[in-house]
Design a protein around this motif. Structure first.
Motif, short mmCIF file in Angstrom:
data_model
loop_
_atom_site.label_atom_id
_atom_site.label_comp_id
_atom_site.label_asym_id
_atom_site.label_seq_id
_atom_site.Cartn_x
_atom_site.Cartn_y
_atom_site.Cartn_z
N GLY A 1 20.94 58.53 -2.77
CA GLY A 1 21.19 57.14 -2.41
C GLY A 1 21.14 56.19 -3.59
O GLY A 1 21.35 56.56 -4.74
N ARG A 2 20.84 54.92 -3.27
CA ARG A 2 20.75 53.88 -4.29
C ARG A 2 19.39 53.19 -4.19
O ARG A 2 18.81 53.12 -3.11
CB ARG A 2 21.88 52.87 -4.13
N LEU A 3 18.93 52.67 -5.33
CA LEU A 3 17.61 52.03 -5.36
C LEU A 3 17.72 50.62 -5.91
O LEU A 3 18.15 50.41 -7.05
CB LEU A 3 16.65 52.85 -6.24
N PHE A 4 17.35 49.63 -5.07
CA PHE A 4 17.16 48.26 -5.55
C PHE A 4 15.80 48.25 -6.27
O PHE A 4 14.75 48.36 -5.63
CB PHE A 4 17.17 47.28 -4.39
N ALA B 1 20.94 58.18 -6.98
CA ALA B 1 22.23 58.29 -7.65
C ALA B 1 22.49 57.10 -8.55
O ALA B 1 23.16 57.23 -9.59
CB ALA B 1 23.34 58.43 -6.61
N GLU B 2 21.99 55.92 -8.16
CA GLU B 2 22.25 54.71 -8.93
C GLU B 2 21.10 53.73 -8.74
O GLU B 2 20.51 53.65 -7.66
CB GLU B 2 23.56 54.06 -8.47
N ILE B 3 20.79 53.03 -9.82
CA ILE B 3 19.78 51.97 -9.79
C ILE B 3 20.50 50.62 -9.76
O ILE B 3 21.40 50.36 -10.57
CB ILE B 3 18.87 52.02 -11.02
N GLY C 1 21.76 49.05 11.41
CA GLY C 1 22.91 49.75 10.85
C GLY C 1 22.72 50.25 9.43
O GLY C 1 23.63 50.85 8.86
N ARG C 2 21.54 50.02 8.82
CA ARG C 2 21.28 50.49 7.45
C ARG C 2 19.96 51.25 7.42
O ARG C 2 19.10 51.07 8.29
CB ARG C 2 21.18 49.31 6.46
N ARG C 3 19.81 52.10 6.41
CA ARG C 3 18.55 52.81 6.18
C ARG C 3 17.99 52.37 4.82
O ARG C 3 18.40 52.89 3.77
CB ARG C 3 18.75 54.33 6.21
N LEU C 4 17.10 51.40 4.86
CA LEU C 4 16.50 50.85 3.65
C LEU C 4 14.99 51.06 3.73
O LEU C 4 14.32 50.46 4.57
CB LEU C 4 16.83 49.37 3.50
N ARG C 5 14.48 51.91 2.85
CA ARG C 5 13.06 52.28 2.90
C ARG C 5 12.30 51.65 1.73
O ARG C 5 12.77 51.66 0.59
CB ARG C 5 12.89 53.80 2.86
N ALA C 6 11.11 51.13 2.01
CA ALA C 6 10.29 50.48 0.99
C ALA C 6 9.49 51.51 0.21
O ALA C 6 8.88 52.41 0.79
CB ALA C 6 9.35 49.49 1.66
N HIS D 1 14.83 51.71 -1.24
CA HIS D 1 15.70 52.88 -1.33
C HIS D 1 16.71 52.86 -0.20
O HIS D 1 16.34 52.96 0.98
CB HIS D 1 14.85 54.15 -1.25
N LEU D 2 17.97 52.71 -0.56
CA LEU D 2 19.05 52.75 0.42
C LEU D 2 19.42 54.21 0.65
O LEU D 2 20.13 54.81 -0.16
CB LEU D 2 20.24 51.93 -0.08
#
Length: 341
Positions: free
Chosen positions: A198-201, A245-247, A166-171, A185-186
Motif C-alpha cells: 500500500g501507501r503510507l502518509f 510501496a510508496e511514501i 470505502g477506504r482502508r486507512l490504518r493508524a 497506512h492506506l
C-alpha cells in the motif's frame, strides 16, 4: 494557480505554504471517501495558506464545505493550524492521537507567561547565556503563535482502521517528532501497481531528503524523563518493516523504497551520536554541545528561536547517549555538563 498533484486511486496533494519557513509548504492530502473528501493535515493558520487550501480543493473539483473529516498526523502548526477554520466552514470532524491531543489541550490552557518562565528556566539549566535568556524573562505581554489550536473531536487509535467509508486507512503510532505522531497506512493496492504494501502518509516521520527535528517533549508540568530519539528510532524500524510501496510525506515529494530511506536515517543518527561522543571528550552543557554540532548554517547565523530548537535537539541526543550508557552527567556540575563514558 493552485498546485495540485494527482497520486491516483482517489488521492491528491495540495501545496499549502508555510510563511517565512525554508520548508516552503506542507503537502496536504485529499483522500476521496464514500462520504466526501477527507484531509490528511491542513497547513499553517495564515490567510495565504487558507487561500491556497481553498484554491487547491476547488482545483480538485470539491470545496472546504464538502469535507467529511480531517486526520492530523501531529499537532505542529504547519499540520494542524487550519483545522479549526476547516471544521467551522465544513462541520468536518478532526482526529488526532491522544498524546498530541493532550498537548493541544495543555497549550490552550497554559498562560503565555507560564511558557516564557518554563522556557527560560529550561534553557538556563541547559547552560544558555544571560543574553539569550533576557528576552524570555521580559516578554511577558507578547502573544505566542499557535496558542489556540483546535481541540480534536475524534481520537486516532494506533492499529485501528479510521472511519473512512470505502477506504482502508490504518493508524500507525510513530512517536519521536511528537509524542502522538502517527503515520497512516492506506491498505489498498498501489494504483500504479508498484510492489509493496500500500501507501503510507508519513507526516514528518519519514521525509525523502531531510531529517525531522527530534527534541525533548515540552511540558511545564511533567518531569518524566523521556527518550524521544529512542522513540523515533524504534518507530523508524517499524515503518521499514512495513515496506509500503510508496511514501506520501508532508514535505518535499512522494518517494519509493521506504526500507532504504529508513536505513539512511538510522545510519545518520548513529553517525551523529558517534560524532557527539567525540565532542563530549570534555564535559559540555547542552548549550555548548549545540554550539558545536553541525547544523545547516554556522551557529552565529542561526536565528534566536531556532537556537532554542537546536538546544532541545542536543538534549534529546544526550538523553539517548545517557540511556545507552555512552555518556553521563558530571556530578556536581551547575549548569549540568555531560561527558562521554
Amino acid at each position: 494557480m493552485a498546485k495540485v498533484f494527482d497520486h491516483g486511486g482517489g488521492v491528491r496533494s495540495l501545496r499549502v505554504p508555510i510563511p517565512d519557513n525554508p520548508l516552503g509548504h506542507t503537502l496536504v492530502y485529499v483522500v476521496d471517501t464514500d462520504r466526501g473528501p477527507v484531509l490528511v493535515d491542513t497547513g499553517w493558520d495564515d490567510p495565504a495558506s487558507w487561500d491556497a487550501l481553498v484554491a487547491g480543493l476547488t482545483a480538485c473539483g470539491t470545496s472546504v464545505a464538502a469535507l467529511h473529516g480531517v486526520v492530523i498526523t501531529h499537532h505542529h502548526p504547519d499540520h494542524h493550524g487550519l483545522s479549526a477554520r476547516v471544521r467551522e466552514a465544513s462541520g468536518a470532524w478532526v482526529a488526532m492521537h491522544a498524546a498530541d491531543a493532550s498537548i493541544v489541550r495543555r497549550t490552550r490552557e497554559t498562560r503565555p507567561e507560564r511558557w516564557y518562565t518554563y522556557m527560560a528556566e529550561k534553557l538556563a539549566a541547559a547552560g544558555a547565556p544571560d543574553a539569550h535568556l533576557a528576552p524570555l524573562r521580559t516578554a511577558r505581554r507578547r502573544t505566542l503563535p499557535g496558542l489556540s489550536p483546535a481541540l480534536p473531536d475524534r481520537e486516532i487509535v494506533p492499529g485501528e482502521l479510521l472511519g473512512l467509508p470505502g477506504r482502508r486507512l490504518r493508524a500507525i503510532w510513530t512517536p519521536g517528532h511528537t509524542p502522538g505522531h502517527v503515520c497512516l497506512h492506506l491498505e489498498e493496492d498501489h494504483p500504479a501497481g508498484l510492489p509493496g504494501r500500500g501507501r503510507l502518509f508519513s507526516g514528518d516521520h519519514v521525509l525523502p531528503g531531510i531529517t525531522p527535528h527530534i527534541g525533548l517533549y515540552e511540558d511545564p508540568d511533567d518531569a518524566t524523563v523521556t527518550d524521544p530519539l529512542g522513540d523515533y528510532l524504534d518507530s523508524l524500524e517499524r515503518v521499514g518493516r512495513l515496506a509500503p510501496a510508496e511514501i506520501l510525506p508532508a514535505h518535499q515529494h512522494a518517494f519509493t523504497d521506504a526500507p532504504s530511506r529508513v536505513r539512511e536515517l538510522l545510519a545518520h543518527h548513529e553517525d551523529r551520536l558517534t560524532g557527539l561522543l567525540a565532542l563530549l571528550a570534555s564535559p559540555l552543557t547542552p548549550w555548548q554541545l549545540a554550539e558545536r554540532m553541525d547544523w545547516n548554517r554556522p551557529w552565529d547565523q542561526i536565528p534566536y528561536g531556532s537556537r532554542n530548537i537546536a538546544v532541545s535537539e542536543a538534549e534529546a541526543h544526550l538523553r539517548r547517549l545517557v540511556k545507552l550508557g555512552r555518556a553521563e552527567a558530571v556530578t556536581g556540575s551547575d549548569p549540568v555538563t555531560y561527558a562521554a563514558v
